[in-house]
Design a protein around this motif. Sequence first.
Motif, mmCIF file in Angstrom:
data_model
loop_
_atom_site.group_PDB
_atom_site.id
_atom_site.type_symbol
_atom_site.label_atom_id
_atom_site.label_comp_id
_atom_site.label_asym_id
_atom_site.label_seq_id
_atom_site.Cartn_x
_atom_site.Cartn_y
_atom_site.Cartn_z
ATOM 1 N N ASN A 60 24.579 -19.563 43.671
ATOM 2 C CA ASN A 60 25.777 -19.252 44.441
ATOM 3 C C ASN A 60 26.260 -20.573 45.030
ATOM 4 O O ASN A 60 26.577 -21.466 44.278
ATOM 5 C CB ASN A 60 25.526 -18.144 45.450
ATOM 6 C CG ASN A 60 25.284 -16.803 44.745
ATOM 7 O OD1 ASN A 60 26.037 -16.434 43.851
ATOM 8 N ND2 ASN A 60 24.230 -16.115 45.125
ATOM 9 N N GLU A 61 26.258 -20.752 46.315
ATOM 10 C CA GLU A 61 26.729 -22.028 46.886
ATOM 11 C C GLU A 61 25.581 -22.929 47.355
ATOM 12 O O GLU A 61 25.814 -24.028 47.844
ATOM 13 C CB GLU A 61 27.689 -21.767 48.049
ATOM 14 C CG GLU A 61 28.976 -21.077 47.633
ATOM 15 C CD GLU A 61 29.774 -21.875 46.612
ATOM 16 O OE1 GLU A 61 29.947 -23.096 46.786
ATOM 17 O OE2 GLU A 61 30.211 -21.258 45.611
ATOM 18 N N THR A 62 24.348 -22.466 47.220
ATOM 19 C CA THR A 62 23.188 -23.224 47.692
ATOM 20 C C THR A 62 22.757 -24.251 46.656
ATOM 21 O O THR A 62 22.498 -23.900 45.498
ATOM 22 C CB THR A 62 22.004 -22.278 47.980
ATOM 23 O OG1 THR A 62 22.420 -21.306 48.941
ATOM 24 C CG2 THR A 62 20.796 -23.033 48.502
ATOM 25 N N ILE A 63 22.686 -25.519 47.063
ATOM 26 C CA ILE A 63 22.209 -26.572 46.166
ATOM 27 C C ILE A 63 20.700 -26.426 46.011
ATOM 28 O O ILE A 63 19.958 -26.471 46.996
ATOM 29 C CB ILE A 63 22.589 -27.964 46.691
ATOM 30 C CG1 ILE A 63 24.114 -28.103 46.705
ATOM 31 C CG2 ILE A 63 21.946 -29.061 45.840
ATOM 32 C CD1 ILE A 63 24.615 -29.376 47.351
ATOM 33 N N THR A 64 20.272 -26.215 44.768
ATOM 34 C CA THR A 64 18.851 -26.006 44.480
ATOM 35 C C THR A 64 18.182 -27.224 43.869
ATOM 36 O O THR A 64 16.970 -27.378 43.964
ATOM 37 C CB THR A 64 18.666 -24.849 43.490
ATOM 38 O OG1 THR A 64 19.230 -25.238 42.224
ATOM 39 C CG2 THR A 64 19.331 -23.574 43.984
#
Length: 170
Positions: A60-64
């Motif tokens: 989603n919008e979370t940088i992993t």
Amino acid sequence: MNYDFRKATTSDIPKIWKIIQQAIARRKNDGSQQWQDGYPNEDVIRTDITKGIGYVLTDNETITSYAAILFNDEPAYEQLKGTWLTNGDFAVVHRVAISDNYTGKGLAQKIFLFTEDLVIKKNIFSIKVDTNFDNIPMLKILEKLGYTYCGEVNFRGSDRKAFEKKLPVF
């Protein structure tokens, strides 16, 4: 999970740097010498992004995760002690780092698969990568994804294993 692979922006740097620091600590805890010499650092990441070669994998919008993807630009690869599979255009994957919150989910593999798509869209059919002899997790990923060991390259005074994968031409 809804993963997206995109170019990193300067506003991503604090999150990327946190992920890089976590990866540096993991390498140390695994007993690896890789990334234990002050590299990569925040300036390296900022330069990647400025050059347009820094990429993030997001959930989603979370940088992993983070990786640098270069095209035809790795001088150390010209001094390979061994033989590359190809001599034409190529991409290079450097600085793969996964957030502690996402380890064990196959995200490094996802980065390499997204990279394959990116590279093929540019009509390039070779990916080259190197890693430390003692980075067992990366060595296993490269083997699983079909990379071929080609020899050794020297980075910042130490030899590293170099691999290449030829991609199918459509």
